[in-house]
Design a protein around this motif. Structure first.
Motif, PDB file in Angstrom:
ATOM      1  N   MET B 144       0.841  -1.186   0.000  1.00 24.38           N
ATOM      2  CA  MET B 144       0.000   0.000   0.000  1.00 24.38           C
ATOM      3  C   MET B 144       0.884   1.246   0.000  1.00 24.38           C
ATOM      4  SD  MET B 144      -3.241   0.625   2.453  1.00 24.38           S
ATOM      5  CE  MET B 144      -4.343   2.002   2.216  1.00 24.38           C
ATOM      6  N   GLY B 148       1.750   8.500   3.888  1.00 28.52           N
ATOM      7  CA  GLY B 148       1.854   9.706   4.698  1.00 28.52           C
ATOM      8  C   GLY B 148       2.841  10.742   4.210  1.00 28.52           C
ATOM      9  N   VAL B 151       0.258  14.582   1.530  1.00 36.20           N
ATOM     10  CA  VAL B 151      -1.136  14.708   1.943  1.00 36.20           C
ATOM     11  C   VAL B 151      -2.020  15.298   0.843  1.00 36.20           C
ATOM     12  CG1 VAL B 151      -0.740  14.757   4.418  1.00 36.20           C
ATOM     13  CG2 VAL B 151      -0.697  16.897   3.146  1.00 36.20           C
ATOM     14  N   ASP B 152      -1.451  16.147   0.003  1.00 39.54           N
ATOM     15  CA  ASP B 152      -2.245  16.702  -1.092  1.00 39.54           C
ATOM     16  C   ASP B 152      -1.615  16.288  -2.414  1.00 39.54           C
ATOM     17  OD1 ASP B 152      -4.378  18.249   0.115  1.00 39.54           O
ATOM     18  OD2 ASP B 152      -2.765  19.476   0.960  1.00 39.54           O
ATOM     19  N   LEU B 183      -7.532   3.138  -4.580  1.00 41.59           N
ATOM     20  CA  LEU B 183      -8.460   3.177  -3.450  1.00 41.59           C
ATOM     21  C   LEU B 183      -9.506   4.266  -3.654  1.00 41.59           C
ATOM     22  CD1 LEU B 183      -9.000   1.778  -0.744  1.00 41.59           C
ATOM     23  CD2 LEU B 183      -7.600   3.509   0.364  1.00 41.59           C
ATOM     24  N   GLY B 231      -1.456  10.202   0.712  1.00 43.10           N
ATOM     25  CA  GLY B 231      -0.806   9.935   1.988  1.00 43.10           C
ATOM     26  C   GLY B 231      -1.692  10.153   3.201  1.00 43.10           C
ATOM     27  N   PHE B 232      -2.681  11.016   3.074  1.00 38.73           N
ATOM     28  CA  PHE B 232      -3.606  11.233   4.197  1.00 38.73           C
ATOM     29  C   PHE B 232      -4.458   9.987   4.407  1.00 38.73           C
ATOM     30  CE2 PHE B 232      -7.006  12.802   6.738  1.00 38.73           C
ATOM     31  CZ  PHE B 232      -6.544  13.911   7.409  1.00 38.73           C
ATOM     32  N   VAL B 233      -5.090   9.554   3.327  1.00 37.31           N
ATOM     33  CA  VAL B 233      -5.951   8.369   3.377  1.00 37.31           C
ATOM     34  C   VAL B 233      -5.143   7.131   3.781  1.00 37.31           C
ATOM     35  CG1 VAL B 233      -7.339   6.806   1.949  1.00 37.31           C
ATOM     36  CG2 VAL B 233      -7.619   9.278   1.722  1.00 37.31           C
ATOM     37  N   ASN B 235      -2.346   6.913   5.486  1.00 41.36           N
ATOM     38  CA  ASN B 235      -1.910   6.943   6.873  1.00 41.36           C
ATOM     39  C   ASN B 235      -3.057   6.608   7.821  1.00 41.36           C
ATOM     40  OD1 ASN B 235      -1.209   8.460   9.560  1.00 41.36           O
ATOM     41  ND2 ASN B 235       0.721   8.208   8.473  1.00 41.36           N
ATOM     42  N   VAL B 236      -4.239   7.181   7.542  1.00 42.08           N
ATOM     43  CA  VAL B 236      -5.422   6.871   8.358  1.00 42.08           C
ATOM     44  C   VAL B 236      -5.738   5.375   8.249  1.00 42.08           C
ATOM     45  CG1 VAL B 236      -7.930   7.170   8.541  1.00 42.08           C
ATOM     46  CG2 VAL B 236      -6.451   9.172   8.299  1.00 42.08           C
ATOM     47  N   ALA B 237      -5.700   4.856   7.023  1.00 41.93           N
ATOM     48  CA  ALA B 237      -6.019   3.438   6.790  1.00 41.93           C
ATOM     49  C   ALA B 237      -5.084   2.529   7.588  1.00 41.93           C
ATOM     50  CB  ALA B 237      -5.936   3.117   5.304  1.00 41.93           C
ATOM     51  N   LYS B 239      -3.264   3.269  10.295  1.00 46.31           N
ATOM     52  CA  LYS B 239      -3.392   3.393  11.743  1.00 46.31           C
ATOM     53  C   LYS B 239      -4.737   2.871  12.249  1.00 46.31           C
ATOM     54  CE  LYS B 239       0.108   6.828  12.431  1.00 46.31           C
ATOM     55  NZ  LYS B 239       0.422   8.267  12.378  1.00 46.31           N
ATOM     56  N   ILE B 240      -5.763   2.989  11.419  1.00 47.17           N
ATOM     57  CA  ILE B 240      -7.063   2.486  11.833  1.00 47.17           C
ATOM     58  C   ILE B 240      -7.030   0.953  11.847  1.00 47.17           C
ATOM     59  CG2 ILE B 240      -8.534   2.125   9.780  1.00 47.17           C
ATOM     60  CD1 ILE B 240     -10.275   4.438  11.337  1.00 47.17           C
ATOM     61  N   SER B 241      -6.259   0.368  10.940  1.00 40.75           N
ATOM     62  CA  SER B 241      -6.097  -1.091  10.938  1.00 40.75           C
ATOM     63  C   SER B 241      -5.420  -1.539  12.226  1.00 40.75           C
ATOM     64  CB  SER B 241      -5.242  -1.529   9.749  1.00 40.75           C
ATOM     65  OG  SER B 241      -5.828  -1.120   8.542  1.00 40.75           O
TER      66      SER B 241
END
Lengths: 342, 342
Positions: B144, B148, B151-152, B183, B231-233, B235-237, B239-241
């Protein structure tokens, strides 16, 4: 007890329609006796579906005929334009005209959001409605929004989501001052993108109990009550969580099935594993709230079974009883008033 | 066997520095004998740390003194300007000057990315390096990126990430035509935002094995080899995992500890639970690749223990051996050449 409020159900929506939604409706009537149901959809289908119900059950429901159904893959604009007599639209109409205080649909999300927005309108001060749901956490649950209604947002929208989420947690969980966090990729203020940083500054100046940036792992840790993000990130976060949970559970099953010994130990562990499965049963989290509208609209998962759809009705009951829309309206008015007076 | 390549280690980086990284380095030397290590950091610290090593172990390492250390919270720009003799910078210098074919650091991500980009430069055709890692899936793992660094992003960056990810999966896993997914929040082409849709159109026209949009739950299902996102999505993905897995494992422990009977059944299930834990051990997934640079740079988790850091060294070995940077360079040249000639 006389019914204190009424919930309209889109009986034809979702993957299974009336075959799941009518039995779920019947279940919900057993759970509490202070509400009535409007069953919206094809009259013949509904009549045959409730033919086996008891007289007291039938007394608490009313049929509202709707001749059309919105398909699961139908484009929102098409549904809105060509399906004015769909079960989804007519169920929302019941909220608009005051016949019901909430409605529930398992129909397609885009169509439901577009129709609800068109029929009910957003609350003053809300640019865009958001989708919120509760996720299980270490010690309860966490409300998360937006989950997919808004893919491109401005800082002001994230601020509005925070207000709506805070009111939701207050009304549903009775929390005095729900802890609100902004989802970001680092807890330091310099990280993240401009939108998130600006929203953070706005929230710091508000009277909400804003606790700052939170990261993905914080969603499940139990130290935050409301997590705010844009709809793209929220939708990915929700689905990736489902993916992880599914993979872990499938690998566990495979490991326990691997040998006679592990099958035996799995047998021993069964009651414990069953309790764990029950705790994380996604059906017990079914029912997402479309927040920011002048009325309560609950979206059920399209593939919901009886238990799951009944849970969505439960959410509708709670939000109708809490009068969530007018609470959001009031809090938003206070926050905006307070800010301009500062 | 003579050493065929050399890896530079930032011995001072991360939460634990030399106390974890030197033992991890020693472990890695036992695993394979075809490489050498450059231990970069404070000479005295390193000398005392390896004083107990055998002669044959010491023969395979060389010390490179560096007088400074980049702090875990240091701003990238500050690290770059004021820490020219940091262990992180000197380790990257070794790759630049050809003394090493890869470097590994557990230092702060922003500082590592900024320094690596400044010293090594990006490959021609790559605007921004990305961070990639492998995540466990139903039947292996999924790469993946970005996780991070950016981010933009624009559509063109997502396209470049897809090329880099495809080369990585090809080199690391030996896949002929890795399945690359973008994604998004719905698999239909109309969903998502403009950037993602445009990147999808670009990938459809490329010679990559692009399989279309994937959703969050697909990351773990095993039907895609490379998942591309901003990188925003990402990183969230990621860490949420981690958050979901941690919550499930903690709830399982609590359930098994709840009563004598469940403790007993937990005892029976222990070997199975241990195998499951081993399979999902995040330490076995430590080591993220900074892709798109003229050289191999591997980022270890800051809190990595010996086993985890050793795994990051393993990734560095694989990527150095596969010569991943020049492969990306070559494939990108082919793809861009192919596109302009169409």
């Amino acid at each position: 007890m006389t019914a204190s409020f009424t919930i309209a159900l889109d009986v034809m929506g979702g993957d299974h329609g009336a075959s799941v939604i009518l039995p779920a409706a019947r279940r919900s009537l057993k759970v509490a006796d202070d509400f009535r149901l409007l069953l919206v959809g094809d009259q013949e289908t509904i009549e045959s579906g409730i033919s086996g119900w008891s007289a007291s059950e039938r007394e608490r429901v009313e049929m509202v005929h709707a001749s059309q159904v919105v398909g699961m893959d139908e484009l929102p604009a098409v549904a809105l334009r060509t399906k004015r007599d769909s079960s989804m639209r007519v169920a929302i109409d019941q909220v608009k005209n005051g016949a019901a205080q909430a409605c529930v649909s398992a129909g397609n999300t885009g169509g439901l959001m577009a129709t609800a927005r068109y029929v009910l309108k957003t609350l003053p001060g809300i640019d865009r409605p958001a989708i919120a749901t509760a996720l299980p956490s270490m010690n309860g649950h966490t409300h998360m929004l937006d989950l997919g209604a808004n893919v491109d947002v401005e800082a002001a929208h994230l601020y509005q989501f925070a207000v709506m989420g805070s009111v939701l947690a207050n009304a549903v969980d009775g929390l005095e001052a729900p802890r609100v966090g902004l989802l970001n990729i680092g807890s330091e203020a310099i990280k993240g993108n401009d939108r998130v940083r600006e929203a953070g500054r706005m929230l710091e100046e508000s009277s909400l109990n804003y606790i700052g940036f939170v990261e993905g792992n914080d969603v499940y840790c139990g130290d935050v009550d409301v997590v705010v993000c844009d709809g793209f990130v929220g939708n990915v976060a929700l689905k990736i969580s489902e993916g992880v949970a599914k993979m872990i559970s499938s690998k566990m099953k495979a490991e326990f099935d691997a040998s006679v010994f592990s099958r035996l130990s799995g047998l021993f562990a069964l009651p414990v594993l069953r309790r764990i499965r029950h705790r994380f049963d996604h059906r017990r989290y079914n029912g997402a709230s479309l927040l920011g509208l002048q009325g309560v609209v609950i979206k059920s998962h399209g593939s919901a079974d009886e238990l799951a759809f009944e849970h969505a009705i439960r959410i509708a009951r709670i939000e109708a009883e809490a009068n969530i829309s007018s609470r959001i309206d009031k809090q938003l008015g206070q926050l905006l008033g307070q800010e301009t007076s500062e």
